[in-house]
Design a protein around this motif. Structure first.
Motif, PDB file in Angstrom:
ATOM      1  N   PRO A 186       0.819  -1.217   0.000  1.00  0.00           N
ATOM      2  CA  PRO A 186       0.000   0.000   0.000  1.00  0.00           C
ATOM      3  C   PRO A 186       0.853   1.268   0.000  1.00  0.00           C
ATOM      4  N   ASP A 187       0.436   2.269  -0.742  1.00  0.00           N
ATOM      5  CA  ASP A 187       1.097   3.570  -0.758  1.00  0.00           C
ATOM      6  C   ASP A 187       0.421   4.456   0.287  1.00  0.00           C
ATOM      7  N   LYS A 274      -8.047   1.866   4.899  1.00  0.00           N
ATOM      8  CA  LYS A 274      -7.435   2.208   3.607  1.00  0.00           C
ATOM      9  C   LYS A 274      -6.491   1.090   3.153  1.00  0.00           C
ATOM     10  N   ILE A 275      -5.729   0.544   4.090  1.00  0.00           N
ATOM     11  CA  ILE A 275      -4.800  -0.547   3.759  1.00  0.00           C
ATOM     12  C   ILE A 275      -5.565  -1.745   3.244  1.00  0.00           C
ATOM     13  N   ALA A 278      -6.229  -1.480  -0.302  1.00  0.00           N
ATOM     14  CA  ALA A 278      -5.072  -1.314  -1.176  1.00  0.00           C
ATOM     15  C   ALA A 278      -4.173  -2.544  -1.243  1.00  0.00           C
ATOM     16  N   ILE A 279      -4.178  -3.359  -0.198  1.00  0.00           N
ATOM     17  CA  ILE A 279      -3.226  -4.469  -0.142  1.00  0.00           C
ATOM     18  C   ILE A 279      -3.694  -5.669  -0.963  1.00  0.00           C
TER      19      ILE A 279
END
Length: 279
Positions: A186-187, A274-275, A278-279
């Motif tokens: 994740p960014d 959020k992670i 995204a992951i």
């Protein structure tokens, strides 16, 4: 500070586990652990013994403390006026001499080390711990290991990862093979977290991938994940705290995740959400 080099190795290692060593003594012991396999085995036995003792004492505190409650307690202001105290008799002051205090401290230190050592090397310790941790509790056993590794990262910020962020392709192939779980890094730069790299750790004797991030304040967070197909699918995010380390856990697509970071980080739960996407 007491010169640990004059004491048996198990006493030195117990002091290291308890954080009762100077920076120089810690450096010497960590160098020995890196080069001495017998010392590493003894260190692991002592660590398991200490963890077993903590688990037995923590039976009365099974419920985790919500992060919101901890933050509420920390933000509570002390009373502006002192609370009046009832008149009491003057306390009797017991002031032991210097040699007496030193002797008492040494006796307590050696006795404590001995208890930890013998619990750690007892052949029944692991069996009792396994019996005590029944099937429902087993799903959370790895959180103790994640917490321990997070504390280790905080104490050695110059050695955060095994593979640095610059080797992104190696991290992807290495962790996917070792953990058996596909993932993306994740960014989190928009949240001021910079990816530093990755490690493989053990959680409840199973391989766990660990992605490590830091910010400009020197804080460290890590995303840990492992294959966990036996757990039911859920979208719940559970926040707990262990030893001032905040943990947010969730499970998705046969994989268990943990976000570990400072317990005072108010946005840890939102960051975990959020992670998760995204992951």
């Amino acid at each position: 500070m007491l010169d640990l080099r004059k004491l048996p190795l198990e006493v030195q290692l117990t002091a290291l586990l308890d954080g009762e060593v100077s920076p120089e003594q810690r450096h010497e012991l960590e160098q020995r652990l890196a080069s001495d396999e017998n010392a590493r085995r003894l260190h692991e036995k002592l660590r398991h013994g200490a963890e077993f003792g903590r688990r037995r004492l923590d039976d009365v505190l099974k419920e985790p403390v919500p992060l919101a409650l901890v933050r509420s307690i920390k933000s509570t202001q002390p009373p502006k006026t002192p609370i009046a105290q009832r008149a009491t008799r003057p306390p009797v002051k017991l002031a032991p001499s210097g040699p007496q205090a030193l002797a008492a401290a040494l006796i307590l230190f050696v006795v404590g080390c001995g208890i930890g050592y013998f619990v750690g090397i007892s052949p029944d310790a692991d069996e009792i711990a396994t019996t005590t941790a029944t099937a429902p509790a087993n799903t959370n056993d790895w959180l103790g290991d994640v917490t321990a590794y997070q504390r280790l990262l905080i104490r050695q910020p110059r050695h955060l990862v095994e593979v640095p962020a610059s080797q992104a392709e190696e991290i992807s192939s290495w962790l996917t093979t070792a953990i058996g779980v596909p993932f993306r890094v994740p960014d989190l730069s928009a949240e001021s977290w910079t990816f530093q790299g990755a490690r493989v750790i053990l959680g409840d004797n199973r391989p766990v991938g660990q992605l490590v991030y830091s910010n400009t304040d020197g804080d460290i967070i890590s995303i840990c994940f492992r294959k966990d197909a036996q757990l039911p699918e859920t979208d719940d995010f559970k926040e707990t705290i262990r030893d001032e380390i905040g943990l947010v856990t969730w499970h998705n697509a046969g994989t268990s995740y943990v976000l570990a970071g400072p317990s005072a980080e108010a946005a840890l739960g939102q960051l975990a959400m959020k992670i998760a996407t995204a992951i």
